[in-house]
Design a protein around this motif. Structure first.
Motif, mmCIF file in Angstrom:
data_model
loop_
_atom_site.group_PDB
_atom_site.id
_atom_site.type_symbol
_atom_site.label_atom_id
_atom_site.label_comp_id
_atom_site.label_asym_id
_atom_site.label_seq_id
_atom_site.Cartn_x
_atom_site.Cartn_y
_atom_site.Cartn_z
ATOM 1 N N ALA A 132 30.273 -26.754 73.611
ATOM 2 C CA ALA A 132 30.661 -26.707 75.018
ATOM 3 C C ALA A 132 29.655 -27.404 75.925
ATOM 4 O O ALA A 132 29.939 -27.612 77.111
ATOM 5 N N THR A 133 28.488 -27.773 75.403
ATOM 6 C CA THR A 133 27.460 -28.437 76.212
ATOM 7 C C THR A 133 26.811 -29.551 75.410
ATOM 8 O O THR A 133 26.881 -29.566 74.169
ATOM 9 N N VAL A 134 26.156 -30.456 76.125
ATOM 10 C CA VAL A 134 25.460 -31.541 75.438
ATOM 11 C C VAL A 134 24.308 -31.004 74.609
ATOM 12 O O VAL A 134 23.962 -31.544 73.553
ATOM 13 N N GLU A 135 23.697 -29.906 75.068
ATOM 14 C CA GLU A 135 22.604 -29.299 74.312
ATOM 15 C C GLU A 135 23.107 -28.763 72.976
ATOM 16 O O GLU A 135 22.426 -28.880 71.946
ATOM 17 N N GLU A 136 24.306 -28.180 72.969
ATOM 18 C CA GLU A 136 24.874 -27.704 71.705
ATOM 19 C C GLU A 136 25.177 -28.872 70.773
ATOM 20 O O GLU A 136 24.967 -28.773 69.555
ATOM 21 N N VAL A 137 25.665 -29.980 71.328
ATOM 22 C CA VAL A 137 25.905 -31.169 70.505
ATOM 23 C C VAL A 137 24.594 -31.638 69.886
ATOM 24 O O VAL A 137 24.523 -31.963 68.693
ATOM 25 N N SER A 138 23.539 -31.681 70.686
ATOM 26 C CA SER A 138 22.237 -32.135 70.198
ATOM 27 C C SER A 138 21.736 -31.242 69.062
ATOM 28 O O SER A 138 21.270 -31.728 68.019
ATOM 29 N N ARG A 139 21.820 -29.925 69.254
ATOM 30 C CA ARG A 139 21.377 -28.995 68.209
ATOM 31 C C ARG A 139 22.225 -29.142 66.952
ATOM 32 O O ARG A 139 21.712 -29.092 65.826
ATOM 33 N N LEU A 140 23.528 -29.330 67.138
ATOM 34 C CA LEU A 140 24.427 -29.469 66.002
ATOM 35 C C LEU A 140 24.110 -30.727 65.198
ATOM 36 O O LEU A 140 24.078 -30.703 63.957
#
Length: 484
Positions: free
Chosen positions: A49-57
């Protein structure tokens, strides 16, 4: 780093970062492409749901050697947004659908910033609400996402006036294969501070980075839009009409769509309740649209058509008098794809040519295919104003799907060789995906292919992003390990 031994253990790590679908029934709509021709089993479907989650993923998948297939609305035609293979080489679909916020709209600078999962139709509506225009227009605008439009450099009906998606992007936010976030959401019209990095990711089909947000151009709204359907004696006459209209300053063209007589017949057969507004059977028809941003005479469009009518050999025409009538005219252009699907086995060829070469190409290619493959229906239509034709073929009654499939390699070679001889492209606006990788290798030079490979290897050395697309790199094969 040792990787978990089971898919379940890997998915637990994904779920610790973001929402994830892992049941077969839940994954199904993500694993099959829009045309129903490409299926690839996914480890799961991650929905950050966020760019930070994409980065962590991305960081997690890199550490555990899981390839990532970014996906928007999954409306592409080349299988670029679904996994390859049967799941043995673990590929995770990363859907951007939950990243669907419009972050900012600024009418003063004619720009807006949206996340990648926003539907194209929603972007259009947001612009309209601010008394502005976002001009990209596609048949799938109610289901395609802006991130997918950017990743495939979408074209559509208004390229003649506003350009491709590449021309509508001011800046991007992108997660790189390293997990780093490139914050490039600048809305500047002038920026010569080094390489124009956003252009690397536009049209790269998720192989170089995951686009999570974009700064887009807006334009003044169209206060008056006029639409006409014209019948012409030939494709050459259609070209003459295009040039005549383009040289007139009083007609701001937004679309110039070519429709063949066979296309009209096919739509009429599949939609028998619709009545074609002109006499059918003329060799060529064009749908012309013009849009004014300021005041103009109500009859300006009709008067212009009257001035060029005789010189361009126009046989007949109808001008829409209302929005409903304009939509009825556009129906005959926009329903061709659906008519082809209903009519049965078909082949699609998304090509572009120098505009001046289109009439001769159509004449020669039609004659060649009819002589060598009796039983083909040539359904030729497209964006003549920007040189993009959808040179499609349907099987006539008596020609089976197996027969058409057997003919396909020779047909495509004939068409694409002829396109290449004229310095055209075998892929105008649909991209490469899985279906056109062999064509890319055949019709692009060794220098171009090497440059693509160098860029891919530099940004994504382990093949983490969208393996098996464009350059064909498999995940994690550069270190000697086999993909799994």
């Amino acid at each position: 780093m040792a990787r978990p031994q089971s898919d379940a253990a890997l998915l637990e790590g994904v779920r610790a970062i973001c929402h994830c679908l892992d049941q077969a029934d839940d994954r199904q709509g993500y694993e099959l492409d829009w045309r129903g021709r490409r299926f690839g089993r996914a480890l799961g479907v991650a929905l950050p749901a966020t760019v930070e989650e994409v980065s962590r993923l991305v960081g997690y998948c890199g550490r555990h050697r899981i390839a990532i297939v970014a996906q928007g609305g999954n409306t592409g035609l080349c299988g670029g947004a679904v996994p390859t293979g049967d799941g043995r080489d673990r590929q995770l679909i990363l859907s951007l659908r939950r990243m669907n916020r419009i972050r900012r709209i600024d009418p003063l600078t004619d720009s807006l910033i949206v996340e990648a999962g926003v539907l194209l139709q929603e972007v259009q509506q947001a612009a309209d609400g601010a008394d502005r225009l976002f001009p990209l227009s596609l048949g799938a605008e109610g289901s395609c996402t802006i991130g997918g439009n950017i990743a495939t450099n979408a074209g559509g009906n208004a390229v003649l006036r506003y350009g491709n998606m590449r021309d509508l992007v001011l800046g991007l936010e992108v997660v790189l294969p390293s997990g780093e976030i490139w914050h490039g959401l600048r809305s500047l019209r002038k920026d010569n501070a080094g390489y124009d990095l956003k252009q690397l990711f536009i049209g790269s089909e998720g192989t170089l980075g995951i686009i999570t947000a974009a700064a887009l151009k807006l334009f003044p709204p169209l206060r008056q839009v006029d639409t006409a359907l014209l019948a012409l004696p030939s494709c050459e006459a259609a070209l003459s009409l295009l040039k005549a209209l383009q040289t007139r300053e009083d007609v701001p063209l937004t679309a110039f769509e070519l429709i063949s007589a066979e296309s009209v017949r096919l739509v009429g057969e599949q939609f028998p309740d619709k009545s074609f507004p002109l006499e059918p059977g003329h060799p060529a028809y064009v749908l012309v649209e013009a849009g004014w941003t300021g005041p103009c005479r109500e009859d300006a469009f009709e008067q212009c058509l009257e001035r060029v009518w005789g010189a361009c050999g126009v046989v007949d025409a109808v001008v829409a008098k209302s929005d409903a009538q304009a939509a009825a005219l556009w129906f005959w252009r926009e329903s061709i794809t659906e008519a082809q699907l209903r009519a049965g086995p078909h082949l699609k060829h998304d090509i572009s040519l120098p505009i001046a070469d289109i009439p001769e190409f159509v004449e020669q290619m039609d004659a060649t295919l009819r002589s060598r493959f009796p039983g083909l229906r040539i359904v030729n239509f497209g964006h003549m104003g920007d040189g993009n034709l959808h040179y499609n073929l349907n099987a006539a009654p008596g020609v089976t799907a197996d027969t058409l499939q057997a003919w396909q390699p020779e047909i495509e070679r004939l068409i694409y060789d002829h396109v290449a001889e004229r310095q055209g492209s075998f892929s105008a606006e649909h991209g490469i995906g899985q279906t056109k990788m062999d064509d890319l290798a055949r019709y692009r030079s060794a220098v171009e292919l090497n440059l693509m490979s160098v860029i891919k290897s530099s940004l994504d050395p382990e093949g983490l992003f969208n393996p098996g697309k464009i350059v064909g790199q498999r995940p994690f094969d550069t270190d000697g390990d086999e993909a799994f």
